[in-house]
Design a protein around this motif. Structure first.
Motif, PDB file in Angstrom:
ATOM      1  N   UNK A 152       0.820  -1.215   0.000  1.00 45.82           N
ATOM      2  CA  UNK A 152       0.000   0.000   0.000  1.00 45.82           C
ATOM      3  C   UNK A 152       0.852   1.262   0.000  1.00 45.82           C
ATOM      4  N   UNK A 153       2.034   1.218   0.627  1.00 38.70           N
ATOM      5  CA  UNK A 153       2.889   2.403   0.693  1.00 38.70           C
ATOM      6  C   UNK A 153       3.809   2.547  -0.524  1.00 38.70           C
ATOM      7  N   UNK A 154       3.753   1.611  -1.452  1.00 39.50           N
ATOM      8  CA  UNK A 154       4.635   1.660  -2.628  1.00 39.50           C
ATOM      9  C   UNK A 154       4.367   2.916  -3.448  1.00 39.50           C
ATOM     10  N   UNK A 155       5.421   3.636  -3.763  1.00 41.09           N
ATOM     11  CA  UNK A 155       5.324   4.861  -4.562  1.00 41.09           C
ATOM     12  C   UNK A 155       5.460   4.494  -6.042  1.00 41.09           C
ATOM     13  N   UNK A 156       4.324   4.176  -6.663  1.00 42.21           N
ATOM     14  CA  UNK A 156       4.357   3.719  -8.059  1.00 42.21           C
ATOM     15  C   UNK A 156       4.837   4.813  -9.006  1.00 42.21           C
ATOM     16  N   UNK A 157       4.668   6.083  -8.609  1.00 44.56           N
ATOM     17  CA  UNK A 157       5.122   7.189  -9.456  1.00 44.56           C
ATOM     18  C   UNK A 157       6.638   7.349  -9.425  1.00 44.56           C
ATOM     19  N   UNK A 158       7.302   6.703  -8.501  1.00 43.90           N
ATOM     20  CA  UNK A 158       8.767   6.644  -8.486  1.00 43.90           C
ATOM     21  C   UNK A 158       9.253   5.318  -9.057  1.00 43.90           C
ATOM     22  N   UNK A 159       8.549   4.246  -8.740  1.00 43.40           N
ATOM     23  CA  UNK A 159       8.945   2.929  -9.246  1.00 43.40           C
ATOM     24  C   UNK A 159       8.871   2.863 -10.772  1.00 43.40           C
ATOM     25  N   UNK A 160       7.810   3.433 -11.353  1.00 39.65           N
ATOM     26  CA  UNK A 160       7.623   3.339 -12.809  1.00 39.65           C
ATOM     27  C   UNK A 160       8.766   3.992 -13.589  1.00 39.65           C
ATOM     28  N   UNK A 161       9.143   5.254 -13.313  1.00 32.90           N
ATOM     29  CA  UNK A 161      10.260   5.823 -14.078  1.00 32.90           C
ATOM     30  C   UNK A 161      11.590   5.125 -13.789  1.00 32.90           C
TER      31      UNK A 161
END
Length: 197
Positions: A150-159
Motif C-alpha cells: 500500500x505504501x509503494x510509490x508507483x510514481x517513483x517505481x515506474x520511471x
C-alpha cells in the motif's frame, strides 16, 4: 515516368520503412530519401502525405505512441494475474524490444521534431513518458489488489523501471539484453513492495 511500386497504405509503408532504417542503421541514417528508397517509392509520395519530413517523423512517433497505449490497456487488464515481476518484465521487453529505443534517440537528436511534438501536447521524452505512465497505471492497479504494498510509490517505481529498461536496451552495438537480465532489474527495483505468495 513513375518509379517504385504502388502503395496500398502509403503512410504505414513509409512508417514501416522508417522503422527498419531506425532499427538497422539508427536515427542518423533517417532521411526522406532513405525512407522512400526503403519503401521503394518515389520521394514525392512522402511529401504527398506529409507537409515536410518533420511532420512525417512526428506522425511516426505518434503512431508508435499509439501502440504503447494499446499495450497499456492490455497490461492494466492483466492486473491480478501472473506474477507482477514477470508481467513488468514482459512489458519492458515488449516496449523496448521494438523501435522505442531508436525513437527516443530520434526525438532527442532532432530539435524540429521535439518542437512539433511539444506543440501537439507531448511533454517529457515521447515514448518514455507513455511507457512510464503505462507501468505506473499497472503498478497502481496491482497495489489496489494488494499485490503491491500500500505504501509503494508507483510514481517513483515506474520511471525507475523505464529508465533501467532503457539503459539495458540502449546499447545498439551489444544487442538486446536477455529476458533474465531484465527480470533481474525488475526484481531488484520491486524488491520489498511485491506482496505475492
Amino acid at each position: 515516368m513513375p518509379t517504385g511500386v504502388a502503395l496500398r497504405d502509403a503512410r504505414e509503408q513509409l512508417f514501416a520503412a522508417a522503422e527498419r532504417i531506425l532499427l538497422r542503421d539508427g536515427p542518423n541514417a533517417l532521411t526522406s530519401r532513405a525512407v522512400t528508397t526503403e519503401a521503394d517509392c518515389a520521394k514525392g509520395v512522402l511529401h504527398r502525405h506529409f507537409d515536410d519530413f518533420d511532420a512525417f517523423l512526428a506522425a511516426l512517433v505518434r503512431d508508435r505512441i499509439g501502440r504503447i497505449d494499446g499495450q497499456a490497456a492490455a497490461l492494466r487488464a492483466s492486473a491480478g494475474s501472473g506474477a507482477v515481476v514477470d508481467t513488468v518484465t514482459d512489458a519492458l521487453m515488449t516496449v523496448f524490444g521494438t523501435v522505442a529505443v531508436t525513437i527516443v534517440g530520434l526525438v532527442i537528436s532532432r530539435d524540429g521534431l521535439r518542437a512539433r511534438l511539444r506543440q501537439a501536447g507531448s511533454s517529457g521524452v515521447p515514448v518514455l513518458g507513455e511507457a512510464t505512465a503505462m507501468i505506473a497505471e499497472y503498478l497502481a492497479a496491482e497495489r489496489e489488489l494488494g499485490r503491491i504494498a500500500a505504501q509503494a510509490d508507483v510514481d517513483t517505481l515506474a520511471p525507475t523501471l523505464i529508465g533501467a529498461g532503457h539503459l539495458l536496451f540502449a546499447d545498439r552495438e551489444g544487442g538486446p539484453p536477455t529476458a533474465a537480465a531484465v527480470h533481474k532489474v525488475v526484481t531488484t527495483v520491486l524488491a520489498g513492495v511485491t506482496r505475492e505468495a
